[in-house]
Design a protein around this motif. Structure first.
Motif, PDB file in Angstrom:
ATOM      1  N   PRO A  56       0.801  -1.220   0.000  1.00  0.00           N
ATOM      2  CA  PRO A  56       0.000   0.000   0.000  1.00  0.00           C
ATOM      3  C   PRO A  56       0.838   1.276   0.000  1.00  0.00           C
ATOM      4  O   PRO A  56       1.983   1.298   0.447  1.00  0.00           O
ATOM      5  N   MET A  57       0.185   2.351  -0.485  1.00  0.00           N
ATOM      6  CA  MET A  57       0.750   3.681  -0.429  1.00  0.00           C
ATOM      7  C   MET A  57      -0.373   4.647  -0.053  1.00  0.00           C
ATOM      8  O   MET A  57      -1.494   4.514  -0.545  1.00  0.00           O
ATOM      9  N   VAL A  66       4.804   4.850   2.240  1.00  0.00           N
ATOM     10  CA  VAL A  66       4.725   3.418   1.965  1.00  0.00           C
ATOM     11  C   VAL A  66       5.191   2.642   3.195  1.00  0.00           C
ATOM     12  O   VAL A  66       5.664   3.227   4.165  1.00  0.00           O
ATOM     13  N   GLN A  67       5.056   1.319   3.088  1.00  0.00           N
ATOM     14  CA  GLN A  67       5.339   0.378   4.167  1.00  0.00           C
ATOM     15  C   GLN A  67       4.243   0.490   5.230  1.00  0.00           C
ATOM     16  O   GLN A  67       4.068   1.516   5.887  1.00  0.00           O
ATOM     17  N   THR A  68       3.499  -0.606   5.380  1.00  0.00           N
ATOM     18  CA  THR A  68       2.279  -0.603   6.193  1.00  0.00           C
ATOM     19  C   THR A  68       2.512  -0.105   7.608  1.00  0.00           C
ATOM     20  O   THR A  68       1.750   0.717   8.128  1.00  0.00           O
ATOM     21  N   ARG A  69       3.565  -0.590   8.261  1.00  0.00           N
ATOM     22  CA  ARG A  69       3.795  -0.178   9.647  1.00  0.00           C
ATOM     23  C   ARG A  69       4.097   1.316   9.728  1.00  0.00           C
ATOM     24  O   ARG A  69       3.633   1.997  10.658  1.00  0.00           O
ATOM     25  N   ALA A  70       4.861   1.859   8.793  1.00  0.00           N
ATOM     26  CA  ALA A  70       5.154   3.293   8.793  1.00  0.00           C
ATOM     27  C   ALA A  70       3.870   4.097   8.611  1.00  0.00           C
ATOM     28  O   ALA A  70       3.663   5.124   9.283  1.00  0.00           O
ATOM     29  N   ALA A  77       0.022   8.303  15.481  1.00  0.00           N
ATOM     30  CA  ALA A  77       0.618   9.431  16.183  1.00  0.00           C
ATOM     31  C   ALA A  77      -0.123  10.735  15.880  1.00  0.00           C
ATOM     32  O   ALA A  77      -0.364  11.563  16.764  1.00  0.00           O
ATOM     33  N   LYS A  78      -0.510  10.904  14.644  1.00  0.00           N
ATOM     34  CA  LYS A  78      -1.179  12.150  14.221  1.00  0.00           C
ATOM     35  C   LYS A  78      -2.540  12.310  14.890  1.00  0.00           C
ATOM     36  O   LYS A  78      -2.941  13.436  15.234  1.00  0.00           O
ATOM     37  N   TYR A  79      -3.245  11.201  15.103  1.00  0.00           N
ATOM     38  CA  TYR A  79      -4.613  11.288  15.619  1.00  0.00           C
ATOM     39  C   TYR A  79      -4.740  10.772  17.055  1.00  0.00           C
ATOM     40  O   TYR A  79      -5.807  10.315  17.463  1.00  0.00           O
TER      41      TYR A  79
END
Length: 220
Positions: A56-57, A66-70, A77-79
């Motif tokens: 996914p992207m 990209v990279q699911t965990r990232a 963190a944002k929400y």
């Protein structure tokens, strides 16, 4: 007004479904571009949108992530779904990695057939009942959430994992009263309840069309 996040993936669950869940739990609206042809996928690679040539992207906040965990960690963190400090985040990460391992055993099922699929189904129940769910059952004793006193990505992903496993083994929670109560409780959180309603962006169990599209784009 900030642009809505845009998700690039196939029209099905896969590794993007946890991203949809997390955005839904955060109450964030998002758009999607579904990959239906190899040409679409190759174009994303050619223009440099896919750092490692994989989906996914997610396009958000001026970045192509990209990279699911990232992706999940950034959204959490944002929400405010990632705990209050480093210790909280450590435990959240451990719990999330456990549910990720369990879900990664379920995700390949639509692509399997015959004996291989039957063995995988047995493996899923064995791991859920004997390895993963006992951990979460114990962690939830005397508290509503896995970490601290508020909803986190760990809770969102645990509910997702429970529902995924129940689609394969509908009685899997029969010996886990704490998880049964957790499922009922978290399913009533307004943003999650909305995401679980028909017509939301939650994807159904993958069908033959989804499998054929993924195989055509990635493996043909």
């Amino acid at each position: 007004m900030a642009q809505k996040p845009k998700l690039y993936y196939f029209n099905g669950r896969g590794k993007m479904e946890s991203v949809r869940w997390l955005l839904g739990a955060a109450g964030v609206e998002f758009d999607e571009e579904f990959l239906e042809t190899k040409e679409q996928y190759n174009k994303l690679i050619e223009v440099g949108s896919l750092l490692f040539q994989q989906v996914p992207m997610v396009e958000m906040d001026g970045m192509k992530i990209v990279q699911t965990r990232a992706i999940l960690n950034y959204i959490a963190a944002k929400y405010n779904l990632y705990g209050k400090d480093m210790k909280d985040r450590l435990f959240i990460d451990m719990y999330v990695e456990g549910t990720t391992d369990l879900m990664l055993a379920v995700i390949p099922l639509p692509f399997q057939q015959g004996d291989a699929k039957a063995k995988q189904i047995d493996l899923i129940k064995n791991r859920a009942v004997n390895r993963y769910f006992p951990v979460y059952e114990k962690a939830l004793q005397g508290q509503d959430f896995l970490v601290g006193k508020q909803l986190s990505i760990a809770d969102v992903q645990l509910l997702e994992a429970i529902l995924m496993v129940e689609e394969v083994h509908n009685d899997v929670l029969s010996h886990f009263p704490g998880l049964q109560a957790f499922k009922t409780r978290t399913s009533e959180i307004p943003t999650i309840k909305k995401f679980l309603q028909p017509g939301s962006k939650r994807k159904p169990m993958p069908d033959e069309k989804y499998v054929a599209t993924v195989n055509k784009i990635l493996f043909s």
